[in-house]
Enzyme design. Structure first.
Site, PDB file in Angstrom:
ATOM      1  N   PHE A  70      45.588   4.978  23.006  1.00 40.74           N
ATOM      2  CA  PHE A  70      45.509   3.987  21.931  1.00 40.74           C
ATOM      3  C   PHE A  70      45.930   4.658  20.640  1.00 40.74           C
ATOM      4  CE2 PHE A  70      43.521   1.707  18.431  1.00 40.74           C
ATOM      5  CZ  PHE A  70      43.922   0.404  18.706  1.00 40.74           C
ATOM      6  N   ASP A 101      47.365  12.782  18.294  1.00 41.68           N
ATOM      7  CA  ASP A 101      46.614  11.752  17.584  1.00 41.68           C
ATOM      8  C   ASP A 101      45.151  12.200  17.524  1.00 41.68           C
ATOM      9  OD1 ASP A 101      45.087   9.523  16.903  1.00 41.68           O
ATOM     10  OD2 ASP A 101      46.357   8.116  17.994  1.00 41.68           O
ATOM     11  N   LYS A 111      39.909   7.677  10.140  1.00 38.57           N
ATOM     12  CA  LYS A 111      38.514   7.472  10.497  1.00 38.57           C
ATOM     13  C   LYS A 111      37.560   8.415   9.768  1.00 38.57           C
ATOM     14  CE  LYS A 111      39.147   5.168  14.971  1.00 38.57           C
ATOM     15  NZ  LYS A 111      38.482   3.899  14.637  1.00 38.57           N
TER      16      LYS A 111
END
Length: 376
Positions: free
Chosen positions: A122, A207, A236
């Protein structure tokens, strides 16, 4: 009746305040927050140092755009790249934006377009990041995807060897596929990634949007592997709750992103940078990271003690922990919420635990007790 799009499967509770690991809804009920806003609130809710940094900066300067010099961005970039093989940073507003920038940088620098990604990955919901994501459910209904992404089975050495060649611009991966089931990279596969990157001159993009900034017990998750990225993406936990994203890249990629090659209006604004610097100053301390590892070991030990190994298995690292079960976890997550514990799924059969990195032993005990009551 609502004036909002229905693109989120929203829970019914309305949270109105938080302190540390505890959040409170509008009826006054408290919950243990083991979601951290999906790995965002890294220092817990309303951490005093973050509140102070934001208040102080808000009284000085909110926004000037990236047309002007920013010593504060320079300091944050240095903090993020210190003692790594990465040399430069570019700031944006989110993980999807960071991954878009990483994809653009890799394609422009290499002059090639083909990028290998992995099933169950993702990388975001913007168009490039969505095309890179190895989950069909994320892509359904939007027509043809951006070309030149190829999603391989994760941890499949033979599939990677067969797909890698001199026409590949980059390999893009997560050290732990957090959204896709809390699947960790296997050491032999990580070594193969490095081997084919060296053999064919392929760039490596990692990522670290969910795994970075101390979440796995080190600054970045890749530091626990043989992987040596050319580019990493962050977001995040970097802002501790304030929107900010970034890419970090190696020395050799500096000239590729010259003036006009990429940009953002709000990325790296003074408010975001002030908060992110405060987060980094706390989390990148050796004692802090050591405590994350300690609390991770304690959480896993407590879960292993109460959950039968023939029905449950644990995945992940640091304070990114997945509980795999053969049951559908949706009803389990709803029951946990009713019992005062907030958790999130990672696919249909994995409960994902993402407490703040400041979570206490007592809070872990309370969460495990609730899970034991529900699962057994």
């Amino acid at each position: 009746m609502t004036s909002l799009f229905n693109n989120y499967a929203r829970r019914a509770i309305h949270l109105v305040k938080g302190q540390g690991t505890i959040v409170t809804d509008d009826s006054g009920k408290d919950y243990l927050d083991f979601t951290s806003g999906i790995a965002v609130v890294s220092l817990g809710h309303a951490h005093p140092a973050i509140v102070s940094a934001l208040q102080q900066q808000s009284e000085k300067l909110w926004h000037v755009s990236n047309l002007f010099a920013s010593p504060e961005q320079e300091k944050l970039a240095e903090s993020l790249t210190k003692n790594t093989d990465l040399a430069y940073a570019l700031f944006c507003n989110s993980g999807a934006e960071a991954n878009e920038a990483a994809i653009k940088l890799a394609r422009k620098h290499s002059g090639k377009h083909h990028i290998l990604t992995f099933k169950q990955s993702f990388h975001g919901r913007t168009f490039g990041a969505m095309a890179a994501t190895g989950q069909e459910k994320i892509q359904e209904g939007f027509g043809p995807m951006l070309q030149s992404f190829e999603a391989l089975p994760f941890n499949d050495i033979d599939a990677l060897k067969n797909a890698a060649n001199e026409n590949v611009a980059a390999i893009m991966l997560e050290v732990i596929q957090a959204e896709g089931g809390v699947n960790s990279i296997e050491p032999a596969f990580a070594q193969t990634v490095m081997d084919v990157c060296q053999q064919f001159g392929i760039l490596l993009i990692i990522d670290e949007v969910q795994t970075g900034i101390g979440r796995t017990g080190t600054r970045y998750a890749y530091e626990q592997t043989v992987l040596k990225p050319d580019i990493i993406s962050l977001a995040k936990g970097l802002g501790g709750g304030f929107p900010i994203g970034a890419i970090l890249a190696g020395e050799g990629l500096f000239e590729t992103f010259g003036p006009g090659s990429h940009g953002t209006t709000f990325g790296g604004n003074p408010l975001a940078v002030a908060v992110a610097q405060t987060v980094i100053d706390h989390i990148f301390e050796a004692d802090f990271l050591e405590n994350v590892q300690k609390q991770s070991a304690y959480l896993k030990a407590q879960l292993q003690e109460v959950l039968p190994a023939d029905k449950f298995s644990l995945r992940g690292n640091g304070l990114l922990v997945g509980i795999h079960t053969n049951e559908q976890v949706g009803p389990i997550i709803q029951e946990a919420e009713q019992q005062g514990l907030l958790v999130v799924p990672a696919g249909t059969n994995v409960i994902r635990l993402l407490p703040p990195l400041t979570v206490s032993t007592d809070e872990i005990d309370q969460a495990v007790a609730i899970l034991k009551k529900i699962l057994l």
